[in-house]
Write a protein that holds these residues in place. Structure first.
Motif, mmCIF file in Angstrom:
data_model
loop_
_atom_site.group_PDB
_atom_site.id
_atom_site.type_symbol
_atom_site.label_atom_id
_atom_site.label_comp_id
_atom_site.label_asym_id
_atom_site.label_seq_id
_atom_site.Cartn_x
_atom_site.Cartn_y
_atom_site.Cartn_z
ATOM 1 N N GLY A 101 14.700 -4.682 0.732
ATOM 2 C CA GLY A 101 13.359 -5.083 1.156
ATOM 3 C C GLY A 101 12.862 -4.112 2.209
ATOM 4 N N ALA A 102 11.728 -4.429 2.807
ATOM 5 C CA ALA A 102 11.189 -3.565 3.862
ATOM 6 C C ALA A 102 10.210 -4.363 4.710
ATOM 7 C CB ALA A 102 10.491 -2.347 3.269
ATOM 8 N N GLU A 103 10.053 -3.912 5.944
ATOM 9 C CA GLU A 103 9.064 -4.516 6.838
ATOM 10 C C GLU A 103 7.888 -3.560 6.974
ATOM 11 O OE1 GLU A 103 8.552 -6.168 11.441
ATOM 12 O OE2 GLU A 103 10.468 -5.342 10.771
ATOM 13 N N ALA A 104 6.678 -4.094 6.801
ATOM 14 C CA ALA A 104 5.465 -3.283 6.956
ATOM 15 C C ALA A 104 5.106 -3.218 8.438
ATOM 16 C CB ALA A 104 4.325 -3.904 6.167
ATOM 17 N N LEU A 105 5.022 -2.011 8.974
ATOM 18 C CA LEU A 105 4.715 -1.802 10.384
ATOM 19 C C LEU A 105 3.454 -0.964 10.514
ATOM 20 C CD1 LEU A 105 8.364 -1.080 11.510
ATOM 21 C CD2 LEU A 105 7.052 -3.153 11.997
ATOM 22 N N ASP A 132 -3.490 -6.820 3.177
ATOM 23 C CA ASP A 132 -4.302 -6.309 2.072
ATOM 24 C C ASP A 132 -3.772 -4.976 1.566
ATOM 25 O OD1 ASP A 132 -6.999 -6.597 0.543
ATOM 26 O OD2 ASP A 132 -7.061 -4.555 1.356
ATOM 27 N N HIS A 133 -3.422 -4.061 2.471
ATOM 28 C CA HIS A 133 -2.928 -2.748 2.058
ATOM 29 C C HIS A 133 -1.531 -2.841 1.445
ATOM 30 C CE1 HIS A 133 -6.424 -1.311 4.194
ATOM 31 N NE2 HIS A 133 -6.160 -0.061 3.834
ATOM 32 N N VAL A 134 -0.694 -3.726 1.973
ATOM 33 C CA VAL A 134 0.626 -3.925 1.369
ATOM 34 C C VAL A 134 0.468 -4.417 -0.064
ATOM 35 C CG1 VAL A 134 2.673 -5.415 1.421
ATOM 36 C CG2 VAL A 134 1.907 -4.267 3.515
ATOM 37 N N CYS A 135 -0.449 -5.365 -0.275
ATOM 38 C CA CYS A 135 -0.672 -5.889 -1.633
ATOM 39 C C CYS A 135 -1.202 -4.797 -2.562
ATOM 40 C CB CYS A 135 -1.632 -7.073 -1.589
ATOM 41 S SG CYS A 135 -0.913 -8.563 -0.870
ATOM 42 N N GLN A 136 -2.044 -3.921 -2.044
ATOM 43 C CA GLN A 136 -2.521 -2.788 -2.852
ATOM 44 C C GLN A 136 -1.345 -1.913 -3.299
ATOM 45 O OE1 GLN A 136 -5.781 -0.416 -1.202
ATOM 46 N NE2 GLN A 136 -6.464 -2.193 -0.004
ATOM 47 N N HIS A 137 -0.438 -1.633 -2.372
ATOM 48 C CA HIS A 137 0.712 -0.777 -2.690
ATOM 49 C C HIS A 137 1.632 -1.454 -3.705
ATOM 50 C CE1 HIS A 137 0.168 1.139 1.569
ATOM 51 N NE2 HIS A 137 -0.749 1.553 0.704
ATOM 52 N N LEU A 157 -3.367 -16.626 0.784
ATOM 53 C CA LEU A 157 -3.312 -16.668 -0.688
ATOM 54 C C LEU A 157 -4.463 -15.890 -1.304
ATOM 55 C CD1 LEU A 157 -2.327 -20.405 -1.259
ATOM 56 C CD2 LEU A 157 -0.915 -18.398 -1.742
ATOM 57 N N ALA A 158 -5.623 -15.947 -0.693
ATOM 58 C CA ALA A 158 -6.788 -15.239 -1.232
ATOM 59 C C ALA A 158 -6.542 -13.739 -1.297
ATOM 60 C CB ALA A 158 -8.024 -15.542 -0.377
ATOM 61 N N VAL A 159 -5.897 -13.189 -0.267
ATOM 62 C CA VAL A 159 -5.620 -11.743 -0.245
ATOM 63 C C VAL A 159 -4.566 -11.395 -1.302
ATOM 64 C CG1 VAL A 159 -4.711 -9.841 1.143
ATOM 65 C CG2 VAL A 159 -6.231 -11.534 2.198
ATOM 66 N N ILE A 160 -3.491 -12.164 -1.349
ATOM 67 C CA ILE A 160 -2.411 -11.859 -2.303
ATOM 68 C C ILE A 160 -2.895 -11.977 -3.740
ATOM 69 C CG2 ILE A 160 -0.118 -12.582 -3.100
ATOM 70 C CD1 ILE A 160 0.412 -13.607 -0.249
ATOM 71 N N ASP A 161 -3.616 -13.062 -4.027
ATOM 72 C CA ASP A 161 -4.055 -13.306 -5.405
ATOM 73 C C ASP A 161 -5.173 -12.369 -5.833
ATOM 74 O OD1 ASP A 161 -2.179 -15.289 -5.522
ATOM 75 O OD2 ASP A 161 -3.585 -16.932 -5.132
ATOM 76 N N LYS A 162 -5.914 -11.855 -4.870
ATOM 77 C CA LYS A 162 -6.959 -10.886 -5.209
ATOM 78 C C LYS A 162 -6.363 -9.653 -5.873
ATOM 79 C CE LYS A 162 -8.619 -8.275 -1.933
ATOM 80 N NZ LYS A 162 -9.333 -7.774 -0.744
ATOM 81 N N HIS A 163 -5.152 -9.283 -5.457
ATOM 82 C CA HIS A 163 -4.475 -8.098 -6.015
ATOM 83 C C HIS A 163 -3.470 -8.469 -7.110
ATOM 84 C CE1 HIS A 163 -6.210 -5.414 -3.008
ATOM 85 N NE2 HIS A 163 -5.915 -6.306 -2.081
ATOM 86 N N HIS A 164 -3.430 -9.758 -7.478
ATOM 87 C CA HIS A 164 -2.535 -10.232 -8.546
ATOM 88 C C HIS A 164 -1.077 -9.844 -8.264
ATOM 89 C CE1 HIS A 164 -6.183 -11.168 -10.737
ATOM 90 N NE2 HIS A 164 -6.594 -9.912 -10.575
ATOM 91 N N VAL A 165 -0.664 -10.059 -7.029
ATOM 92 C CA VAL A 165 0.713 -9.760 -6.638
ATOM 93 C C VAL A 165 1.545 -11.038 -6.779
ATOM 94 C CG1 VAL A 165 2.215 -9.147 -4.702
ATOM 95 C CG2 VAL A 165 0.073 -7.893 -5.069
ATOM 96 N N PRO A 166 2.647 -10.991 -7.519
ATOM 97 C CA PRO A 166 3.536 -12.159 -7.591
ATOM 98 C C PRO A 166 3.983 -12.565 -6.183
ATOM 99 C CG PRO A 166 4.129 -10.563 -9.261
ATOM 100 C CD PRO A 166 3.112 -9.886 -8.391
ATOM 101 N N HIS A 167 3.932 -13.854 -5.897
ATOM 102 C CA HIS A 167 4.184 -14.346 -4.549
ATOM 103 C C HIS A 167 5.560 -13.993 -4.005
ATOM 104 C CE1 HIS A 167 0.819 -17.634 -4.832
ATOM 105 N NE2 HIS A 167 0.376 -16.409 -5.039
#
Length: 564
Positions: A339-343, A377-382, A415-425
């Protein structure tokens, strides 16, 4: 006086009116001339007693809670002769009552008219003077009777005009844990303790200055340096009595910001002093109990830096100057990235601004919340791009400040941010720091439980740094326990040391509860050995990697892990 007034009587009445007009418009309420005039009028019109009453409201009048003055009394006032009641537009009430003795002859209509005219003038005078004092009270005192900021500012202005500010000591104090005092002794006793401490501080200052309340348990004041020692002792802590017979006592102390006013000193506005004591007070609150911080110019530079960061933050957000760096979490047995931590890193003018130079500043208000959602938001984009490219994807943890906990819709916003990018939870982990505040604890439990139900991983960050750690993992259903590096035993500590024993049993307890343990700040082989001996499989720290920019982290992901 007879039934028909003589020329001389009218002259006397006219003289009384002139004297009343002059006194009521020129002289103060307690001037000797006023008393003499009242005595002359009472003697001339055979009055035995005169009373004036003033009430701030009709309710106060019903309760007889006002000011009642006997202007004249010769002891023979048996019978009420005349009563006038006037209600002002502010609902203040002034009443005048004249008394005579039973055996006095009846007054003529002309006499009664003259008495009424003069009494109305007197009541207008009384009302005006009382209203001025009431306005003074309302304007320069708060609802509980403490001097307020206006009183403090007025003192500063007057002292400045008289060139008396130079060499004085100005201060702002914040009483320590006064909510706890209220819980300990009750709100009523707490209010009493607050007032007694205020009175003790006023007594310590004497006539050399003033103390005012800003609100709650925050006070500002100014005094001479000759009483500084006594005032500092008040800040350090004094026992304050309360309760029946004042037999009980509680210790009250304060964090104080102090400005030693130079001599000579000329103030442009009260803000010249307020700004300095507030800066010092903020520094004092971040230190230990009973801290006294004296203002210096370095603090002004720090304040300017804070303002600069807060001003530049919005534009930096729009320009996407904030970059996501990823620090890998590594399985120490397989050496694979688990895994990783976003900093967050701020790339400004080609240079990286260290997090400690802006993160604490953004945490002073809700700016940190906007940054957290920017990072999510940027993590979900990646993650979405990695999935679309068929890359290996690991769970990424994103830090969320405690400031978010007051947001009752926080779960929906995440949830709105994660689901906007269709990222599995299951690819998102939200890290929250532990808290010792009961209210925040309840909110923390609500948020974590909601995330759990949505399949989003949750981690408690910096475990071991607070005082409620064990209760935290007992009450809240976390997935991951991130243990702060300060909790990990040092390389030179014995195996049977308290640190080793605590680390061993806390990790064992967490694992028995089904929590995944991640150890932060792993930098040495010895620390890695401690992890292995305690069955801690996930490490994060410089031993494997520093936080990496996106491109380098993607290369690590493609590489899959770390060679022996």
């Amino acid at each position: 006086m007879g039934l028909h007034m003589s020329m001389e009587d009218n002259k006397t009445y006219t003289d009384f009116l002139k004297r009343l007009v002059v006194i009521t418009h020129v002289e103060p309420f307690d001037h000797p001339k006023y008393k003499i005039l009242i005595e002359d009028i009472c003697e001339c019109y055979r009055l035995a007693k005169g009373v004036t009453e003033f009430y701030t409201t009709p309710v106060a009048e019903r309760q007889r809670n006002g000011e009642i003055f006997c202007d004249f009394d010769n002891g023979r006032g048996d019978m009420e002769l005349l009563r006038i009641r006037i209600v002002s537009t502010t609902q203040a009430i002034v009443i005048g009552v004249l008394y005579t003795s039973f055996d006095d002859p009846e007054r003529t209509p002309e006499e009664m008219e003259q008495l009424e005219n003069m009494l109305r003038i007197i009541l207008g005078f009384v009302s005006r003077k009382r209203m001025v004092r009431m306005i003074e009270d309302f304007g320069f005192h708060d609802i509980d009777g403490y001097n307020n900021y206006r009183a403090y500012a007025r003192y500063l202005v007057m002292a400045n005009m008289e060139n008396r500010l130079g060499g004085k000591v100005a201060f702002h104090i914040d009483l320590h844990n006064f909510n706890m005092v209220n819980q300990e002794v009750g709100r009523q006793n707490g209010d009493l303790v607050l007032k007694k401490y205020y009175k003790m501080l006023l007594d310590a200052i004497g006539d050399t200055g003033i103390v005012s309340r800003l609100g709650g348990d925050k006070f500002i004041g100014i005094c001479d340096r000759s009483v500084k020692r006594s005032v500092y002792e008040m800040f350090a802590g004094v026992p304050v009595p309360y309760g029946m017979g004042e037999k009980n006592r509680i210790r009250v102390s304060a964090a104080a910001g102090v400005f030693m006013i130079p001599n000579p000193f000329m103030m442009k506005t009260p803000g010249d002093i307020m700004d300095k004591i507030m800066i010092a007070a903020n520094a004092a609150k971040s230190q230990t109990d009973s801290a006294i911080v004296v203002y210096d110019d370095r603090m002004k530079s720090e304040k300017d830096h804070i303002k600069k960061v807060q001003t530049e933050f919005r534009l930096a957000l729009e320009k996407e100057e904030f970059q996501v760096y990823y620090q890998p979490k590594v399985d120490i047995e397989t050496r694979q990235i688990a895994g990783a931590e976003a900093l967050c890193r701020w790339l400004k003018d080609g240079k990286i601004v260290p997090p400690m130079e802006f993160i604490p500043i953004l945490e002073m208000n809700t700016d940190i919340c906007d940054l957290d959602f920017y990072m999510l938001d940027h993590v979900c984009q990646h993650i979405r791009r990695w999935l679309d490219e068929g890359r290996q994807v690991v769970r990424i943890s994103v830090n969320f400040s405690r400031k978010h906990l007051v947001d009752v819709d926080l779960l929906d916003h995440i949830l709105a941010v994660i689901d906007k990018h269709h990222v599995p939870h299951e690819y998102i982990e939200i890290e929250l720091t532990e808290t010792t505040t009961d209210v925040l604890f309840r909110d923390l439990k609500r948020v974590v439980s909601g995330l759990q139900q949505e399949g989003i991983w949750t981690a408690v960050d910096d475990f071991g740094m607070g005082y409620s750690s064990l209760n935290l993992i007992r009450e809240i259903p976390w997935n991951v326990l991130k243990v702060d590096k300060s909790f990990v035993p040092k390389d030179d500590e014995e195996e049977n040391s308290v640190s080793h024993l605590m680390f061993k049993h806390v990790i064992s307890l967490a694992q028995d509860m089904g929590l995944e343990c991640v150890i932060e700040g792993v930098e040495t082989v010895s620390q890695l050995d401690v992890l292995r001996r305690n069955n801690c499989n996930i490490a994060q720290g410089y031993f494997f990697d520093r936080p990496l920019p996106l491109s380098e982290f993607e290369a690590r992901l493609d590489q899959g892990g770390y060679p022996e």
